[in-house]
Design a protein around this motif. Structure first.
Motif, PDB file in Angstrom:
ATOM      1  N   HIS A  40       0.508  -1.116  -0.432  1.00 42.58           N
ATOM      2  CA  HIS A  40      -0.022   0.008   0.210  1.00 42.58           C
ATOM      3  C   HIS A  40       0.309   1.180   0.593  1.00 42.58           C
ATOM      4  N   HIS A  46       4.008   1.014   2.943  1.00 44.20           N
ATOM      5  CA  HIS A  46       3.588  -0.216   3.832  1.00 44.20           C
ATOM      6  C   HIS A  46       3.153  -1.140   3.264  1.00 44.20           C
ATOM      7  N   ASP A  48       0.238  -4.612   4.146  1.00 48.57           N
ATOM      8  CA  ASP A  48      -0.905  -5.020   4.815  1.00 48.57           C
ATOM      9  C   ASP A  48      -1.471  -6.402   5.400  1.00 48.57           C
TER      10      ASP A  48
HETATM   11 MN    MN Z   1      -2.557   0.795   4.534  1.00 49.27          MN
END
Ligand code: MN
Length: 506
Positions: A40, A46, A48
């Motif tokens: 993401h 990052h 997820d």
């Molecule tokens: Mn996210």
């Protein structure tokens, strides 16, 4: 269930984001629970991690992503539960929305706990012992809670010491791609300071990446190498510079197309981006969804700017990057675009199959682009165009007046460039409206010359020769043995081309 997803719902506006609403159906197979990892590109990139449990996806944001090195314990911040349907989401969360930016399905598969079936109990206790069966994440992993603080519980994600643990394998770097689409590059949200910053004039951006890349005309058997195929569009080639909210829309020969296509310029102005240069074709689609050059002359047809390349993005010259990366970033840029802006359509299958399709659907042809190629201005063989329908740009070298005595043309006399001169290509007598016949007469009459510009003029008593200045697009069935167009009909004038560029297409 509804309560579990209340936070998820509250944070999002489902009228705006393409993410699934909590009630979206998510049929699933029997068998072990699923998991997926989204890559993401929000304000910070990052990963997820989402584990299916209790009818929803328990989620953790892992800033650095997972590591196969058991000594690398990665921070994982628990976030709100997501609906099961989220497992199929890949795309762009619109700028200004919660979590704005691109999100790829970086990994997916099934998992279970050790011992099996304990997911909710282990989550409650703060230690998940996982056995992962993903495309990238495999073997045993631990997820251990280190700090409890309401919404932002902190956990650590790390690899168990098993036979697939490998400190030398940097999975995040070596496997950047989406397992759903193969996409590799992502685009973050557009920051307000990027939009506010000082930007060059859009025309200056265009000049930095000028000239446009051109396709070489080829026969099907000449298309070699690893290539991606695209529909060939029949319209006006146009490059657009977007900078600080301003737009410049230019044809290949530097004609300002914005006054002619205000709807296109307006749509470009609504894209949320600091700086970009896009490349494409302004077209009008007929009812069957086929672009027709003639339709651009009037107001019939659905006007679209079909885009196929991104040359500049937020201060970066993308021309040296591989074709696929430029296309992926372009798709991201157009994710929330007005419908006037469309993405060029890829064609599946072999060259022969796609030419068959082109013939069936009445397309002009296909463009075959070399995979991983750079964007290089001028004509080269990285982009090849293969035409199926006979469409040809011709230099207007004369006309015959209409027999009624009106100030109108009866036919155009046309030619193609050959060497340093022109070769006569025939007489085009159909395809005109009455208004076009008068308009062409008005434009051609002042250009009259005594000697024809072609080396091989036909014997036509009524011929009026002109200095080659106008370019016409014609459709025809085939070339005759003596180099003439068979059954040509007029499709319009092209003021984006020069007569000397009208070589004979193969
Ligand atoms: Mn996210």
């Amino acid at each position: 269930m509804a309560r579990r997803l209340e936070t998820y719902r509250r944070k999002r506006d489902f009228e705006v984001t393409p993410e699934p609403p909590p009630e979206a159906p998510a049929p699933r197979d029997e068998g072990p629970p699923g998991f997926m990892v989204h890559k993401h590109h929000a304000r910070r990139l990052h990963y997820d991690l989402r584990l299916e449990m209790g009818g929803a996806l328990a989620s953790w944001a892992v800033p650095k992503g997972p590591s196969y090195d058991p000594a690398e314990k990665r921070l994982a911040v628990q976030t709100e539960d997501h609906p099961l349907a989220y497992g199929r989401f890949e795309g762009r969360i619109p700028d200004g929305e919660y979590g704005a930016g691109d999100s790829l399905i970086w990994d997916r598969g099934t998992y279970d706990t050790v011992p099996p079936g304990q997911a909710e109990r282990q989550r409650e206790k703060g230690h998940l012992a996982l056995e992962m069966h993903g495309e990238k994440l495999r073997g045993r992993w631990h997820l251990v809670r280190t700090r409890r603080s309401g919404d932002g519980e902190q956990w650590l994600l790390f690899k168990a010491k098993d036979e697939v643990a490998d400190p030398a394998f940097d999975v995040v770097r070596e496997r950047p791609e989406s397992v759903a689409s193969g996409r590799r590059v992502t685009r973050g949200p557009v920051a307000a300071r990027t939009l506010r910053a000082r930007h060059p004039l859009p025309m200056d951006l265009l000049l930095r990446v000028w000239p446009p890349m051109l396709a070489t005309s080829a026969r099907p058997e000449e298309v070699s190498g690893d290539r991606v195929l695209e529909v060939k569009y029949d319209g006006f080639r146009a490059l657009a510079g977007l900078s600080g909210g301003q737009v410049s829309l230019q044809s290949r020969n530097g004609l300002d197309l914005a006054p002619r296509f205000p709807a296109v310029a307006g749509a470009l102005g609504r894209l949320v981006v600091g700086e970009a240069v896009v490349d494409g074709e302004i077209v009008a689609f007929d009812r069957a969804g086929v672009s027709r050059f003639q339709l651009l002359q009037g107001s019939g047809g659905r006007l679209r700017y079909v885009l196929f390349d991104l040359l500049w993005h937020e201060g970066e010259d993308l021309r040296g990057r591989p074709l696929e990366e430029r296309q992926e970033l372009l798709a991201s840029l157009l994710a929330d675009a007005p419908e006037t802006l469309a993405l060029a359509e890829p064609v599946a299958g072999t060259v022969a199959e796609s030419l068959d399709r082109a013939r069936r659907e009445g397309l002009e042809g296909i463009v075959a682009k070399r995979r991983a190629s750079r964007y290089q201005g001028g004509r080269g063989r990285d982009w090849l165009k293969v035409k199926v329908a006979g469409a040809q740009e011709v230099a207007v070298v004369g006309f015959t007046p209409i027999t009624t005595g009106e100030k109108a043309i009866g036919a155009l006399l046309v030619a193609v460039r050959e060497g340093r001169g022109y070769r006569y290509a025939g007489k085009v007598g159909t395809g005109y409206t009455q208004a076009a016949r008068r308009e062409l007469f008005r434009r051609l009459a002042p250009d009259r010359v005594d000697a024809p510009a072609v080396a091989d003029p036909p014997r036509l008593r009524e011929a009026r020769w002109v200095r080659p200045r106008l370019v016409a697009q014609v459709a025809f069935t085939e070339w005759t043995a003596d180099g003439r167009l068979r059954h040509p009909s007029f499709h319009g004038l092209r003021d984006d081309k020069r007569p000397e560029d009208c070589g004979r297409e193969r």
